[in-house]
Design a protein around this motif. Structure first.
Motif, PDB file in Angstrom:
ATOM      1  N   ARG A  47      16.859  94.114 -21.944  1.00  0.00           N
ATOM      2  CA  ARG A  47      16.711  94.893 -20.715  1.00  0.00           C
ATOM      3  C   ARG A  47      15.296  95.386 -20.486  1.00  0.00           C
ATOM      4  N   ARG A  48      14.625  95.842 -21.540  1.00  0.00           N
ATOM      5  CA  ARG A  48      13.389  96.592 -21.353  1.00  0.00           C
ATOM      6  C   ARG A  48      12.132  95.726 -21.372  1.00  0.00           C
ATOM      7  N   GLY A  49      12.204  94.529 -21.909  1.00  0.00           N
ATOM      8  CA  GLY A  49      11.022  93.686 -21.921  1.00  0.00           C
ATOM      9  C   GLY A  49      10.606  93.291 -20.509  1.00  0.00           C
ATOM     10  N   ASP A  50       9.292  93.315 -20.207  1.00  0.00           N
ATOM     11  CA  ASP A  50       8.849  93.032 -18.843  1.00  0.00           C
ATOM     12  C   ASP A  50       7.680  92.051 -18.801  1.00  0.00           C
ATOM     13  N   ASP A  51       7.529  91.222 -19.859  1.00  0.00           N
ATOM     14  CA  ASP A  51       6.478  90.216 -19.831  1.00  0.00           C
ATOM     15  C   ASP A  51       7.106  88.821 -19.841  1.00  0.00           C
ATOM     16  N   LEU A  52       6.291  87.789 -19.894  1.00  0.00           N
ATOM     17  CA  LEU A  52       6.797  86.415 -19.847  1.00  0.00           C
ATOM     18  C   LEU A  52       7.664  86.093 -21.066  1.00  0.00           C
ATOM     19  N   ALA A  53       7.315  86.648 -22.213  1.00  0.00           N
ATOM     20  CA  ALA A  53       8.120  86.413 -23.410  1.00  0.00           C
ATOM     21  C   ALA A  53       9.523  86.992 -23.246  1.00  0.00           C
ATOM     22  N   ALA A  54       9.614  88.180 -22.663  1.00  0.00           N
ATOM     23  CA  ALA A  54      10.923  88.789 -22.430  1.00  0.00           C
ATOM     24  C   ALA A  54      11.727  87.982 -21.419  1.00  0.00           C
ATOM     25  N   ASP A  55      11.054  87.480 -20.377  1.00  0.00           N
ATOM     26  CA  ASP A  55      11.746  86.620 -19.410  1.00  0.00           C
ATOM     27  C   ASP A  55      12.299  85.372 -20.094  1.00  0.00           C
ATOM     28  N   ALA A  56      11.516  84.807 -21.008  1.00  0.00           N
ATOM     29  CA  ALA A  56      11.975  83.627 -21.735  1.00  0.00           C
ATOM     30  C   ALA A  56      13.180  83.956 -22.615  1.00  0.00           C
ATOM     31  N   LEU A  57      13.153  85.119 -23.268  1.00  0.00           N
ATOM     32  CA  LEU A  57      14.286  85.544 -24.096  1.00  0.00           C
ATOM     33  C   LEU A  57      15.550  85.649 -23.259  1.00  0.00           C
ATOM     34  N   ARG A  58      15.456  86.273 -22.095  1.00  0.00           N
ATOM     35  CA  ARG A  58      16.628  86.413 -21.229  1.00  0.00           C
ATOM     36  C   ARG A  58      17.141  85.043 -20.781  1.00  0.00           C
ATOM     37  N   GLN A  59      16.224  84.129 -20.444  1.00  0.00           N
ATOM     38  CA  GLN A  59      16.648  82.812 -19.995  1.00  0.00           C
ATOM     39  C   GLN A  59      17.357  82.044 -21.113  1.00  0.00           C
ATOM     40  N   VAL A  60      16.798  82.087 -22.311  1.00  0.00           N
ATOM     41  CA  VAL A  60      17.422  81.393 -23.437  1.00  0.00           C
ATOM     42  C   VAL A  60      18.791  81.988 -23.750  1.00  0.00           C
ATOM     43  N   PHE A  61      18.875  83.329 -23.750  1.00  0.00           N
ATOM     44  CA  PHE A  61      20.147  83.985 -24.049  1.00  0.00           C
ATOM     45  C   PHE A  61      21.192  83.620 -22.997  1.00  0.00           C
ATOM     46  N   GLN A  62      20.798  83.595 -21.725  1.00  0.00           N
ATOM     47  CA  GLN A  62      21.747  83.241 -20.667  1.00  0.00           C
ATOM     48  C   GLN A  62      22.245  81.810 -20.847  1.00  0.00           C
ATOM     49  N   GLU A  63      21.359  80.896 -21.270  1.00  0.00           N
ATOM     50  CA  GLU A  63      21.798  79.527 -21.525  1.00  0.00           C
ATOM     51  C   GLU A  63      22.768  79.466 -22.698  1.00  0.00           C
TER      52      GLU A  63
END
Length: 506
Positions: free
Chosen positions: A358-374
């Protein structure tokens, strides 16, 4: 002589659930609540996961379903700004029951009173002391200060627990510098709802449903049946009083800060504000004082606290009943901390993972969310996450070294065929008593259990594709012992006797 057997401080869902469970255990309970009336301030908006199974096992689920807006919801569950989408699964691992917390409390209050619990509102506990035999509470009520004595006292008085403070129990953890504002409003005419669920707003343009992150925070929304549910999240260190109501003007101002433009809002239906804390009491028991619910743990994500708190009290109640009724084996009350601290840590694990997402707001955090959603688009991973979030993956440690795979787990609701007709495991546990369930007509098991028949019900039944020859089920529906199919008599009888002695006394 004591005024009651157990004093319960706090008439939230945990305290009221405990009051009812104690009455099923034959224990006198007195609930003391500092608020003179049930609060209307919106808090939790539903219950879900394992607690729904437990309510069904007590014969209470129908009451809750009768007033739920969607009693058979297979949710899209928010998890750290992504979604666990169970809607397409044939066998959903986690159900949710949308129902306002004030209604949850009303139903639990009614149930506890029906069973004979005493609930006093407008009575605040301002002091506590204990000795070897009793606990004494100093209570400030409408007629002044008085004392109440009991065998035990349980603090169910929330995250700012006065009981935890008086017992000097450390409550380490983190308070996150963020404020979340949740609103359900009608959709105004100036907002256009598109076919895919997105919206068009004059002066703002298109806003996608789900989560929108900006440099100033997160805006999330969904629209269903003409109701616009939205949430803003902003980093903010302000401390708000739990009783300070959220206003529609405050919601609009927060949305304006996050989105950078005015967001028209309709008529408010529900408004609430909350912050996130990540804390767990170092111990759930201090002599004759116990903690349960938010007094014992605070989780940094929604959809967890109320369910875990109610499950705490189901675990605790029968053990207090055993102690008060005189048959508790040594160490039984200590297993409350052992088991529920473990469960609380498991709940903390998944809610902390939500913080990272939830709290990450950089490109790495966006990548984490995308991988987790997949990952959670695959059914095995989604099922595992549903069991984790719904607290259905808990397996309590059991004594001894010879364990059936079912021991420590929640008893499945088997359909049971008996001489008296068809019933189920849920039907056997309505009275919250231990049950030895013989599924293979093995009289040697029943003969051993007869020595405990004053406190353990003995039942014989048949079920299709039986998972074990017999199950010893605790009042909280967890399996204390199981016999493998065709297990030799010598081994099974010995381990059954050990389990009966360990959990239900000599």
């Amino acid at each position: 002589m004591t005024d009651t057997d157990v004093i319960i401080v706090g008439a939230g869902p945990s305290g009221l659930m405990l009051a009812g469970e104690l009455r099923l255990a034959g224990v006198r309970s007195l609930v003391l609540e500092r608020q003179s009336q049930r609060r209307d301030t919106p808090k939790a908006s539903g219950i879900g996961g394992r607690i729904l199974d437990l309510l069904r096992y007590r014969g209470l689920l129908d009451r809750f379903e009768a007033i739920s807006s969607d009693p058979h919801l297979a949710p899209r569950f928010p998890f750290g700004n992504i979604y666990l989408d169970f809607t397409g699964m044939a066998d959903v691992p986690m159900h949710a029951l949308p129902i306002p917390q004030r209604e949850i409390e009303r139903l639990l209050d009614e149930h506890a009173r029906e069973l004979g619990a005493e609930i006093r509102r407008g009575h605040e506990v301002v002091g506590v002391r204990q000795d070897e035999d009793t606990v004494t509470a100093d209570v400030r009520g409408p007629d002044g200060t008085h004392q109440v004595t009991a065998r035990y006292l349980v603090g169910c008085d929330g995250g700012r627990s006065r009981i935890r403070e008086l017992a000097a129990i450390p409550f380490p953890g983190t308070t996150y510098p963020e404020v979340n504002r949740l609103a359900q409003v009608t959709v105004p005419d100036t907002v256009t709802v598109l076919d895919n669920g997105d919206i068009e707003v004059p002066g703002l343009g298109r806003v996608a449903s789900g989560f929108t992150r900006t440099d100033r925070g997160v805006f999330a929304f969904a629209i269903m049946d003409g109701v616009w549910s939205m949430q803003t999240t902003e980093d903010e260190s302000t401390e708000y009083d739990d009783d300070e109501p959220l206003t529609i003007a405050e919601v609009a101002a927060s949305a304006r800060r996050v989105l950078g433009a005015e967001l028209p809002l309709g008529e408010p239906i529900r408004l609430s504000r909350y912050t996130f804390k990540d804390r767990q009491a170092e111990r759930y028991r201090d002599g004759r004082i116990m903690l349960a619910g938010d007094a014992a743990h605070l989780f940094p994500a929604t959809g967890t606290a109320i369910n875990v708190g109610m499950l705490d009290t189901v675990n605790l109640a029968w053990k207090l009943g055993a102690a008060i009724n005189g048959w508790a084996p040594d160490g039984l009350l200590d297993t409350y901390h052992d088991e529920r601290h473990l469960a609380g840590a498991r709940a903390m694990l998944q809610t902390r993972a939500q913080v990272a997402l939830r709290r990450g707001d950089d490109l790495a955090a966006d990548a984490l969310r995308q991988v987790f959603q997949e990952l959670v688009s695959d059914e095995p991973a989604l099922r595992r996450m549903g069991e984790l979030v719904g607290h259905a993956d808990i397996r309590y440690p059991m004594p001894g070294s010879e364990h059936h795979p079912l021991t420590g787990t929640f008893a499945p609701d088997l359909t049971l065929h008996t001489d008296a007709g068809v019933t189920s495991v849920a039907g056997l546990l309505r009275g919250a008593r231990p049950v030895l369930l013989d599924l293979a007509d093995r009289p040697e098991f029943r003969e051993v259990a007869r020595e405990w028949q004053d406190r353990v019900d003995i039942r014989t039944a048949k079920t299709g594709d039986r998972p074990a020859d017999a199950l010893l089920i605790r009042p909280d529906a967890h399996i204390a012992w199981a016999a493998t199919i065709d297990e030799p008599v010598e081994t099974a009888v010995r381990t059954l006797r050990d389990a009966l002695t360990h959990w239900f006394g000599a």
